[in-house]
Design a protein around this motif. Structure first.
Motif: not given
Length: 287
Positions: A44-47, A51-52, A87-92, A136-142
């Motif tokens: 529910r946060g702004k972060r 990510l999206v 992998p080089q910008a968005i993930i880190p 949480v981040t892995a589910v959205f990222a996948s």
């Protein structure tokens, strides 16, 4: 000598029982509560909107290139968008953003005390918070890495849905592993310095951006190198683009071992710091 009728009658003595030792194991229900609180806050946060936005960029770029480039080459676009930009910008950057609030959000929202008074050791609280944020981040990222691959390959006759889903599953696994490592590193960093965002960006630029692309021994100290070796070995990507010689490069088992060991080390270090550090929790009066 007669007894005073007004004197209180002493209570009967309780039977003696063997003391029951308290368990040192964390309560599973309490751990589940911490996990639920962590996941709910991250969702529910702004972060999560950042990510999206970040992970939607590769799919948007792929669709634009397909629309306007008459010589469209899906392999080149996949290499640039899925295996370079993500992998080089968005993930880190995503990991750094979420790790910066791993503990600080609880301090700012005055919920850290609530977590600390629960029957859960401090180290377990930190461990669950890291794993919950990774989940949480892995589910959205996948979801968005799959969307990026679909934007690159969908509709091309030589690539069917089964091939695309299999490739998306491997990419999602690589993404989740990278997020775990970076969250462990940046989460630990956030406990030792208030300038974790600035230091983290510097780390991304120097280590994962510069050293990972230099074909010397120093790149063995970066998570990016092992992630690329896994991508080459699992997905058959061209190794020459990253100057990787498969004859001397680490095996799949070694890459996984190094990445998981690095994540475990930094999570353990962060859990130790979290367990020994005193936090100043803000009150409604601002004290």
């Amino acid at each position: 000598m007669s007894r005073d009728a007004t004197a209180p009658i002493p209570p009967p003595a309780l039977p003696w029982c063997e003391p029951v030792p308290l368990s040192n194991r964390p309560s599973l229900s309490a751990l589940a509560t911490v996990l639920a609180i962590t996941a709910a806050r991250q969702v529910r946060g702004k972060r999560i909107w950042v990510l999206v936005l970040l992970f939607a960029l590769p799919a948007a770029f792929a669709l634009l290139v397909r629309r306007y480039d008459p010589s469209y080459d899906p392999a080149i676009q996949e290499q640039i968008l899925v295996f370079a930009l993500i992998p080089q910008a968005i993930i880190p950057l995503t990991a750094l953003l979420f790790a910066s609030g791993l503990v600080q959000d609880d301090v700012e929202e005055q919920t850290l005390t609530y977590l600390l008074v629960r029957p859960v050791p401090r180290w377990a609280i930190y461990l669950v918070k890291v794993l919950g944020t990774t989940l949480v981040t892995a589910v959205f990222a996948s979801v968005f890495t799959t969307a990026a691959l679909a934007a690159v390959y969908a509709g091309l006759p030589e690539y069917d849905a089964g091939w695309l889903l299999g490739r998306a599953g491997v990419v999602a696994g690589l993404t989740a592993l990278a997020l775990l490592v970076y969250l462990a590193v940046f989460g630990c960093l956030g406990l030792v310095t208030r300038k974790s965002l600035a230091v983290g960006v510097g780390y991304i630029l120097v280590f994962e951006g510069l050293l990972a692309n230099v074909p010397f021994l120093l790149r063995y100290a970066t998570a990016m190198f092992y992630n690329r070796v896994l991508s080459v070995r699992w997905l058959g990507l061209p190794s020459d683009d990253w100057s990787i010689d498969l004859n001397t490069a680490p095996s799949v088992a070694v890459c996984l071992l190094v990445l998981l060991a690095a994540a475990a080390f930094f999570i353990a270090l962060g859990a130790w710091i979290f367990s020994t550090r005193e936090f100043r929790v803000k009150t409604p009066e601002g004290s």
